[in-house]
Design a protein around this motif. Sequence first.
Motif, short mmCIF file in Angstrom:
data_model
loop_
_atom_site.label_atom_id
_atom_site.label_comp_id
_atom_site.label_asym_id
_atom_site.label_seq_id
_atom_site.Cartn_x
_atom_site.Cartn_y
_atom_site.Cartn_z
N VAL A 93 0.87 -1.19 -0.09
CA VAL A 93 0.10 -0.13 0.36
C VAL A 93 0.76 1.25 -0.05
N ALA A 94 1.88 1.24 0.95
CA ALA A 94 2.79 2.43 1.18
C ALA A 94 3.54 2.62 -0.32
N ALA A 95 3.84 1.63 -0.99
CA ALA A 95 4.69 1.64 -2.00
C ALA A 95 3.77 2.29 -3.32
N ASN A 96 2.56 1.71 -3.23
CA ASN A 96 1.65 2.18 -4.32
C ASN A 96 1.51 3.70 -4.11
N ILE A 97 1.20 4.34 -3.03
CA ILE A 97 0.78 5.72 -2.67
C ILE A 97 2.33 6.46 -3.12
N ALA A 98 3.51 5.84 -2.95
CA ALA A 98 4.72 6.54 -3.06
C ALA A 98 5.11 6.88 -4.60
N PHE A 99 4.19 6.04 -5.35
CA PHE A 99 4.70 5.57 -6.88
C PHE A 99 4.72 6.94 -7.44
N ARG A 121 -7.36 6.98 6.22
CA ARG A 121 -7.65 6.05 7.34
C ARG A 121 -6.80 4.56 7.15
N LEU A 122 -5.93 4.42 6.52
CA LEU A 122 -5.08 3.31 6.34
C LEU A 122 -3.83 3.02 6.79
N GLU A 123 -3.62 3.83 7.91
CA GLU A 123 -2.20 3.86 8.45
C GLU A 123 -2.01 2.35 8.89
N ALA A 124 -3.00 1.43 9.44
CA ALA A 124 -2.64 0.18 9.90
C ALA A 124 -2.54 -0.83 8.67
N LEU A 125 -2.62 -0.43 7.67
CA LEU A 125 -2.23 -1.40 6.49
C LEU A 125 -1.25 -1.08 5.52
N ARG A 128 0.38 -3.92 3.66
CA ARG A 128 -0.32 -4.93 2.86
C ARG A 128 -0.08 -4.70 1.33
N ARG A 129 -0.61 -5.82 0.58
CA ARG A 129 -0.44 -5.77 -0.96
C ARG A 129 -1.94 -5.79 -1.22
N PRO A 130 -2.27 -5.11 -2.56
CA PRO A 130 -3.71 -4.91 -2.90
C PRO A 130 -4.46 -6.04 -2.60
N HIS A 131 -4.22 -7.40 -2.92
CA HIS A 131 -4.89 -8.53 -2.82
C HIS A 131 -5.45 -8.86 -1.46
N GLU A 132 -4.76 -7.95 -0.46
CA GLU A 132 -5.11 -8.46 0.87
C GLU A 132 -6.10 -7.08 1.35
N LEU A 133 -6.56 -6.62 0.57
CA LEU A 133 -7.40 -5.44 1.04
C LEU A 133 -8.83 -5.52 0.36
N SER A 134 -9.82 -5.10 1.02
CA SER A 134 -11.15 -5.08 0.37
C SER A 134 -11.31 -4.21 -0.79
N GLY A 135 -12.37 -4.26 -1.37
CA GLY A 135 -12.85 -3.34 -2.61
C GLY A 135 -12.67 -1.82 -2.26
N GLY A 136 -13.09 -1.59 -1.10
CA GLY A 136 -13.21 -0.18 -0.70
C GLY A 136 -11.98 0.37 0.01
N GLN A 137 -11.29 -0.61 0.69
CA GLN A 137 -9.78 -0.11 0.82
C GLN A 137 -8.88 0.11 -0.39
N GLN A 138 -9.17 -0.71 -1.25
CA GLN A 138 -8.10 -0.72 -2.59
C GLN A 138 -8.55 0.81 -3.05
N GLN A 139 -10.03 1.12 -3.09
CA GLN A 139 -10.49 2.23 -3.71
C GLN A 139 -9.76 3.46 -2.77
N ARG A 140 -9.57 3.47 -1.59
CA ARG A 140 -8.85 4.39 -0.89
C ARG A 140 -7.44 4.57 -1.39
N VAL A 141 -6.74 3.54 -1.30
CA VAL A 141 -5.33 3.58 -1.68
C VAL A 141 -5.27 4.09 -3.06
N ALA A 142 -6.11 3.78 -4.06
CA ALA A 142 -6.13 4.61 -5.25
C ALA A 142 -6.15 6.12 -5.20
N LEU A 143 -7.38 6.60 -4.44
CA LEU A 143 -7.46 7.82 -3.95
C LEU A 143 -6.09 8.70 -3.38
#
Length: 348
Positions: A93-99, A121-125, A128-143
């Motif tokens: 997740v962190a590396a995706n955001i840093a991209f 609100r994804l500090e705790a995750l 994790r990698r995208p496949h370990e997230l729910s759809g809504g969490q993936q959406q928030r990472v993309a945002l």
Amino acid sequence: MSELLRVAGLTVRHGATVALDDFSLSVRRDELFVLLGASGSGKTTLLRAIAGFALPAAGKIELNGQDIAALPPHRRPVNTVFQSYALFPHMTVAANIAFGLRGMDRASASARVREMLALVRLEALADRRPHELSGGQQQRVALARGLAPRPALLLLDEPLSALDRALRTETRDELVRLRRQLGTSFILVTHDQQEALTMADRIGVMRDGRMVQVGTPAEVYEGPNSRFVAEFLGSANILPGMLLAGGRVDLPGLGTIAATEGVAGPVLLALRPERLRLGEAGGINRLSGVLTASMYAGEAMTHTVRLPQGAEIRITQSLRDGLLAARSEPGEVVTVSWSPDACILLPP
Ligand SMILES: Nc1ncnc2c1ncn2[C@@H]1O[C@H](COP(=O)(O)OP(=O)(O)OP(=O)(O)O)[C@@H](O)[C@H]1O
Ligand SMILES: [Mg+2]
């Protein structure tokens, strides 16, 4: 509010298809602009042209008064969140955001990632990698990834369509909160009119590569400028008529009703189902007809009434007002009433 994005005379072709036809749009700083339109009307093409992925045949795209048409995508202060999120599956997740922060020094980039993680609100995750997230969490990472480089404008192409209903509502509220907090302008594409009405500062309705109406949700919903918009956003009963002096409308086969003043001549009268009432409490305009169906829908009842000239009209009535309606049975003659201010007059 000042203008952030100005698109003027934009034409984009895909082979023989004209996806955008002499298209114009102005988006203000600090606004959530929602694009609505049928499939194929050119919404994705518009976002791609703004982001630099589709090459216009003609027209201007200006951001903050600067022509950005010649800039490659990565040089434009614009980011896109795609429907599929397009997260990198092998990255955390962190590396995706840093991209999008390549080029920033390490310490600032990791501070920015932490800030973005807190924002969605994804500090705790973070690990994790995208496949370990729910759809809504993936959406928030993309945002978070889209917002991390502080774009002036974020483009969102149907960002909520893959989410279930509860998550959609939650993510929708989240988007509105984020937009307010950051002051970034968003252009968001959706097929969902409820989403458009509740989220947008302004809505633009597209049809066949053109913008047919722009306004606040209330302006577009209460004052559609065409039959197309009236039926695309919400539902409408449409009756052909003739506008007379004094704001009266003659409806062939039905009589004359009171509407609003306008230029005399042929019109289409549009009536929103929720502005009509069964019985006489809805206002001075009255028609009688035969109740053909009543359908229960939780918060409201939808009734269908056949008018003497054969047209059927729909009435959506809150159950609070529904006592009289509840006593009518299909086949009975009923009265439909409404007030003059519920009349929307459209060009024929
Ligand atoms: N790469 C392409 N090659 C050829 N035609 C294309 C291409 N991309 C889009 N089109 C055409 O351009 C028009 C506009 O497409 P666009 O994807 O912008 O529509 P849209 O409003 O985003 O639709 P949807 O709601 O289905 O996503 C359509 O007629 C489509 O078939
Ligand atoms: Mg699209």
